[in-house]
Design an enzyme around this catalytic site. Sequence first.
Site, PDB file in Angstrom:
ATOM      1  N   ASN A   8       1.321  -1.162   0.093  1.00 50.98           N
ATOM      2  CA  ASN A   8       0.149  -0.349   0.015  1.00 50.98           C
ATOM      3  C   ASN A   8       0.672   1.010  -0.051  1.00 50.98           C
ATOM      4  O   ASN A   8       1.245   1.622   0.988  1.00 50.98           O
ATOM      5  CB  ASN A   8      -0.769   0.089   0.868  1.00 50.98           C
ATOM      6  CG  ASN A   8      -1.583   1.206   1.363  1.00 50.98           C
ATOM      7  OD1 ASN A   8      -2.155   2.121   0.488  1.00 50.98           O
ATOM      8  ND2 ASN A   8      -2.714   1.444   2.182  1.00 50.98           N
ATOM      9  N   ARG A  66      -2.289  -1.928  -3.810  1.00 52.36           N
ATOM     10  CA  ARG A  66      -2.925  -0.454  -3.942  1.00 52.36           C
ATOM     11  C   ARG A  66      -2.731  -0.089  -4.766  1.00 52.36           C
ATOM     12  O   ARG A  66      -1.356   1.140  -5.365  1.00 52.36           O
ATOM     13  CB  ARG A  66      -2.883  -0.165  -2.472  1.00 52.36           C
ATOM     14  CG  ARG A  66      -3.682   1.231  -2.599  1.00 52.36           C
ATOM     15  CD  ARG A  66      -3.146   2.776  -1.501  1.00 52.36           C
ATOM     16  NE  ARG A  66      -4.435   3.192  -1.166  1.00 52.36           N
ATOM     17  CZ  ARG A  66      -4.528   4.334  -1.380  1.00 52.36           C
ATOM     18  NH1 ARG A  66      -2.937   5.238  -0.488  1.00 52.36           N
ATOM     19  NH2 ARG A  66      -5.220   5.698  -1.207  1.00 52.36           N
ATOM     20  N   HIS A 155     -10.369   6.212  -2.238  1.00 52.88           N
ATOM     21  CA  HIS A 155     -10.685   5.479  -0.453  1.00 52.88           C
ATOM     22  C   HIS A 155     -11.769   4.049  -0.616  1.00 52.88           C
ATOM     23  O   HIS A 155     -11.902   4.223   0.098  1.00 52.88           O
ATOM     24  CB  HIS A 155     -10.655   6.284  -0.080  1.00 52.88           C
ATOM     25  CG  HIS A 155      -9.413   7.280   0.600  1.00 52.88           C
ATOM     26  ND1 HIS A 155      -9.802   8.897   0.534  1.00 52.88           N
ATOM     27  CD2 HIS A 155      -8.124   7.404   0.293  1.00 52.88           C
ATOM     28  CE1 HIS A 155      -8.780   9.338   0.336  1.00 52.88           C
ATOM     29  NE2 HIS A 155      -7.352   8.672   0.733  1.00 52.88           N
ATOM     30  N   GLY A 185      -7.442  10.796   6.292  1.00 53.69           N
ATOM     31  CA  GLY A 185      -5.230  10.519   6.312  1.00 53.69           C
ATOM     32  C   GLY A 185      -5.016  11.763   6.281  1.00 53.69           C
ATOM     33  O   GLY A 185      -5.376  13.053   6.630  1.00 53.69           O
ATOM     34  N   ARG A 216      -2.874  19.014   0.483  1.00 52.37           N
ATOM     35  CA  ARG A 216      -4.169  19.241  -0.793  1.00 52.37           C
ATOM     36  C   ARG A 216      -5.058  20.175  -0.606  1.00 52.37           C
ATOM     37  O   ARG A 216      -6.031  19.866   0.298  1.00 52.37           O
ATOM     38  CB  ARG A 216      -4.373  18.056  -1.551  1.00 52.37           C
ATOM     39  CG  ARG A 216      -3.777  17.256  -2.455  1.00 52.37           C
ATOM     40  CD  ARG A 216      -4.457  15.502  -2.644  1.00 52.37           C
ATOM     41  NE  ARG A 216      -3.823  14.893  -1.913  1.00 52.37           N
ATOM     42  CZ  ARG A 216      -4.126  13.432  -1.417  1.00 52.37           C
ATOM     43  NH1 ARG A 216      -5.733  13.182  -2.611  1.00 52.37           N
ATOM     44  NH2 ARG A 216      -2.918  12.431  -0.895  1.00 52.37           N
ATOM     45  N   ARG A 258      -1.337  16.233  13.987  1.00 50.22           N
ATOM     46  CA  ARG A 258      -0.235  16.016  15.289  1.00 50.22           C
ATOM     47  C   ARG A 258      -0.010  17.480  15.731  1.00 50.22           C
ATOM     48  O   ARG A 258       0.262  18.513  16.364  1.00 50.22           O
ATOM     49  CB  ARG A 258       0.516  15.378  15.850  1.00 50.22           C
ATOM     50  CG  ARG A 258      -0.508  13.531  15.583  1.00 50.22           C
ATOM     51  CD  ARG A 258       0.688  12.799  16.033  1.00 50.22           C
ATOM     52  NE  ARG A 258       1.245  12.325  13.994  1.00 50.22           N
ATOM     53  CZ  ARG A 258       1.701  11.867  13.869  1.00 50.22           C
ATOM     54  NH1 ARG A 258       1.824  10.604  14.003  1.00 50.22           N
ATOM     55  NH2 ARG A 258       1.737  11.719  12.205  1.00 50.22           N
ATOM     56  N   ASN A 308      -7.357   8.438  15.187  1.00 50.51           N
ATOM     57  CA  ASN A 308      -7.315   8.871  16.716  1.00 50.51           C
ATOM     58  C   ASN A 308      -7.423  10.671  16.934  1.00 50.51           C
ATOM     59  O   ASN A 308      -7.196  10.969  18.566  1.00 50.51           O
ATOM     60  CB  ASN A 308      -5.121   8.953  16.215  1.00 50.51           C
ATOM     61  CG  ASN A 308      -4.813   7.748  15.594  1.00 50.51           C
ATOM     62  OD1 ASN A 308      -5.370   6.572  16.544  1.00 50.51           O
ATOM     63  ND2 ASN A 308      -4.589   7.607  14.606  1.00 50.51           N
ATOM     64  N   GLU A 358      -6.978  -1.668   5.158  1.00 48.88           N
ATOM     65  CA  GLU A 358      -7.252  -1.435   3.473  1.00 48.88           C
ATOM     66  C   GLU A 358      -6.353  -2.960   3.189  1.00 48.88           C
ATOM     67  O   GLU A 358      -6.057  -3.114   1.678  1.00 48.88           O
ATOM     68  CB  GLU A 358      -5.948  -0.574   2.774  1.00 48.88           C
ATOM     69  CG  GLU A 358      -7.510   1.316   3.023  1.00 48.88           C
ATOM     70  CD  GLU A 358      -6.493   1.683   2.919  1.00 48.88           C
ATOM     71  OE1 GLU A 358      -5.761   2.515   3.598  1.00 48.88           O
ATOM     72  OE2 GLU A 358      -6.873   2.487   1.994  1.00 48.88           O
TER      73      GLU A 358
HETATM   74  P1  ADP Z   1      -2.350   7.794   4.300  1.00 45.44           P
HETATM   75  O1  ADP Z   1      -2.842   8.876   3.781  1.00 45.44           O
HETATM   76  O2  ADP Z   1      -0.982   8.890   4.292  1.00 45.44           O
HETATM   77  O3  ADP Z   1      -2.080   6.458   4.684  1.00 45.44           O
HETATM   78  P2  ADP Z   1      -3.146   8.312   7.624  1.00 45.44           P
HETATM   79  O4  ADP Z   1      -4.225   7.674   7.646  1.00 45.44           O
HETATM   80  O5  ADP Z   1      -1.640   7.500   8.096  1.00 45.44           O
HETATM   81  O6  ADP Z   1      -2.249   8.626   6.200  1.00 45.44           O
HETATM   82  O7  ADP Z   1      -3.108   9.092   8.220  1.00 45.44           O
HETATM   83  C1  ADP Z   1      -2.145  10.196   8.513  1.00 45.44           C
HETATM   84  C2  ADP Z   1      -2.299  11.158   9.285  1.00 45.44           C
HETATM   85  O8  ADP Z   1      -3.010  11.135  10.561  1.00 45.44           O
HETATM   86  C3  ADP Z   1      -1.527  12.290  10.275  1.00 45.44           C
HETATM   87  O9  ADP Z   1      -1.864  13.896   9.943  1.00 45.44           O
HETATM   88  C4  ADP Z   1      -1.213  12.328  10.858  1.00 45.44           C
HETATM   89  O10 ADP Z   1      -1.216  13.633  12.044  1.00 45.44           O
HETATM   90  C5  ADP Z   1      -2.688  12.065  11.966  1.00 45.44           C
HETATM   91  N1  ADP Z   1      -2.931  11.296  12.820  1.00 45.44           N
HETATM   92  C6  ADP Z   1      -2.058  10.231  13.094  1.00 45.44           C
HETATM   93  N2  ADP Z   1      -1.784  10.179  14.717  1.00 45.44           N
HETATM   94  C7  ADP Z   1      -3.108  10.582  15.875  1.00 45.44           C
HETATM   95  C8  ADP Z   1      -3.382  11.544  16.846  1.00 45.44           C
HETATM   96  N3  ADP Z   1      -2.701  10.994  17.070  1.00 45.44           N
HETATM   97  N4  ADP Z   1      -4.011  12.918  16.617  1.00 45.44           N
HETATM   98  C9  ADP Z   1      -4.071  13.554  15.717  1.00 45.44           C
HETATM   99  N5  ADP Z   1      -3.838  13.349  14.235  1.00 45.44           N
HETATM  100  C10 ADP Z   1      -3.211  12.504  13.789  1.00 45.44           C
END
Ligand code: ADP
Length: 371
Positions: A8, A66, A155, A185, A216, A258, A308, A358
């Site tokens: 992925n 993916r 997605h 994400g 984006r 974060r 999260n 996924e």
């Molecule tokens: P991708 O689209 O690359 O697969 P993810 O689904 O892994 O991305 O999501 C990444 C995002 O999730 C980032 O912006 C990250 O800051 C956010 N994230 C991960 N853990 C936390 C958390 N505890 N609190 C806030 N945001 C979080």
Amino acid sequence: MITAFVVNSGSSSIKWELVDVDTERRLRGGIVERIGESGAAADHAQAMEGILGELGGENPSVIGHRVVHGGSEFTSATLVTADVEAAIERLAALAPLHNPANLAGIRAARAAFPGVANVAVFDTAFHQSLQPAAYTYAVDAGVAAEHSVRRYGFHGTSYNFVSGRAAELLGRPLTELKLIVFHLGNGASVAAIDGGRSVDTSMGMTPLEGLVMGTRSGDLDAGILFHLGRAGFSLAELDTMLNRRSGLLGVAGDGDMRDVQAAAESGDAASRLALDVYYHRLRHYLGAYLVTLGGADAVVFTAGVGENSAPTRAGAMSGLAWLGIELDEHRNDTISRNARVISTDASPVKILVIPTNEELEIARQAIAVLR
Ligand code: ADP
């Protein structure tokens, strides 16, 4: 043992897993994050080399990839042939952040495992159920037909998995459920899902439209492009600006949720604004899809931010009791890795957090193609 090696390859991360197909158990796996940033893998090819090294001689039965953009050509998971590879490459014009990374994964995997089937699982396939009213842009019909201009949505692998899990959690058949699923994400989108079929989604012809994302812009007035073009920006500069330097990064100066949350908490005004814009857009689509579906049984949050970030869920869902959507603040704030309900017991519309998987969905679809 029959295993699927799942690749992925995303905009800033590569997740990989080796899955036991019969038990659906994850045997091994990992994630390479923050690709392109200092101290991490320089690019997807280098990240992939590291992953292949970690697999250490394991010979999977099938490799599931993916692939973000399948256009109208791919309505389900497909065995990768030279023609399919060429199509994925052609469709990279529509998904410049993703399809090239996906192709790099396919090529590296084929080199490492000669003779093992590679299957492409497309993010767009799930949304091929959209009706013309939802996928047609109101532009010159001849131009649209000639250049494949329509809404595709992305997605889909995640929506497929998460909607199935939502039905399990609610203890009701998916075919009876109206769901609004926020996949938040680095890339982010939302889908209106009626009886397991996508009826609308916020990403469009490319993964640029819709929600505010890490880098984006999501929705904007296309007239902005003409305005900036007349001011001297080239097409390449506009592409880079909207795909790589906008969203949270553009407004707050940081694309990681974060970091933006932490900065906002310590009083940074630009970060506070970025979060407010992000929440405002979530609420805009929530309202739209409640009308599209004629109500909802559940609103679901998934992916890195959705799973999260309690502040994000609260920002999207607060003050909606009048709509029958009532967030339980304590449940929302409780940290957990499990699928769970975060609405109050009295809330007619349930609010769910469901970790997406996924990789497992890709393994399921890849082995199904092989069989
Ligand atoms: P991708 O689209 O690359 O697969 P993810 O689904 O892994 O991305 O999501 C990444 C995002 O999730 C980032 O912006 C990250 O800051 C956010 N994230 C991960 N853990 C936390 C958390 N505890 N609190 C806030 N945001 C979080």
